[in-house]
Design an enzyme around this catalytic site. Sequence first.
Site, PDB file in Angstrom:
ATOM      1  N   HIS A 283      -7.926   9.191   1.354  1.00 58.48           N
ATOM      2  CA  HIS A 283      -8.438   9.619  -0.063  1.00 58.48           C
ATOM      3  C   HIS A 283      -9.515  10.487   0.166  1.00 58.48           C
ATOM      4  CE1 HIS A 283      -7.495   5.253  -1.557  1.00 58.48           C
ATOM      5  NE2 HIS A 283      -6.443   6.067  -1.323  1.00 58.48           N
TER       6      HIS A 283
ATOM      7  N   ASN B 109       0.858  -1.246   0.012  1.00 57.52           N
ATOM      8  CA  ASN B 109      -0.093   0.097   0.040  1.00 57.52           C
ATOM      9  C   ASN B 109       0.774   1.036   0.054  1.00 57.52           C
ATOM     10  OD1 ASN B 109      -1.661  -2.058   2.090  1.00 57.52           O
ATOM     11  ND2 ASN B 109      -2.635  -1.547   0.096  1.00 57.52           N
TER      12      ASN B 109
ATOM     13  N   VAL C 250       1.711   6.907   0.213  1.00 60.56           N
ATOM     14  CA  VAL C 250       0.878   6.017   1.097  1.00 60.56           C
ATOM     15  C   VAL C 250      -0.535   6.014   0.691  1.00 60.56           C
ATOM     16  CG1 VAL C 250      -0.119   5.517   3.328  1.00 60.56           C
ATOM     17  CG2 VAL C 250       2.315   6.485   3.025  1.00 60.56           C
ATOM     18  N   CYS C 251      -1.002   4.881   0.091  1.00 59.81           N
ATOM     19  CA  CYS C 251      -2.507   4.749  -0.302  1.00 59.81           C
ATOM     20  C   CYS C 251      -3.263   3.838   0.512  1.00 59.81           C
ATOM     21  CB  CYS C 251      -2.156   4.029  -1.643  1.00 59.81           C
ATOM     22  SG  CYS C 251      -3.911   3.763  -2.573  1.00 59.81           S
ATOM     23  N   ILE C 252      -3.831   4.757   1.524  1.00 64.52           N
ATOM     24  CA  ILE C 252      -4.994   3.909   2.315  1.00 64.52           C
ATOM     25  C   ILE C 252      -6.335   4.878   2.295  1.00 64.52           C
ATOM     26  CG2 ILE C 252      -3.441   2.793   3.797  1.00 64.52           C
ATOM     27  CD1 ILE C 252      -3.925   5.046   5.909  1.00 64.52           C
TER      28      ILE C 252
END
Length: 155
Positions: free
Chosen positions: A80, A67, A74-76
């Site tokens: 978003h 992730n 960081v992609c959580i």
Amino acid sequence: ELNKNPVEGFSAGLIDDNDLYRWEVLIIGPPDTLYEGGVFKAHLTFPKDYPLRPPKMKFITEIWHPNVDTNGDVCISILHEPGEDKYGYEKPEERWLPIHTVETIMISVISMLADPNGDSPANVDAAKEWREDRNGEFKRKVARCVRKSQETAFE
């Protein structure tokens, strides 16, 4: 608030006392995970309209994780943009909400380290290794990142 009531697993502060929008965080790799013992540096950059919109988080220390993309972003879900997910993957309540704080963000990131989301990877190669060879190549790459993080933690 964080200085008065520190939270286990990370520390955070301003990169520059004159810029409230840019923070540096140090995350301690969670116990009983492959990241245990690591000291990972990251930056949180807050938008001018925070808390209506989420900050961006980028690891400065190299980290191998499904992730976290290869440039450290960081992609959580909670980072978003708020509202409906155009792909229908996330529920609106899983995305950014103005009630989130640095503490809730960091707890989510520490949780992400302990339990990656392989269904929505930012790093497809890391996700593939995590699914197919968790105790082999994935574990070796994470161990190398942990060692490197320890060597560069306080530079």
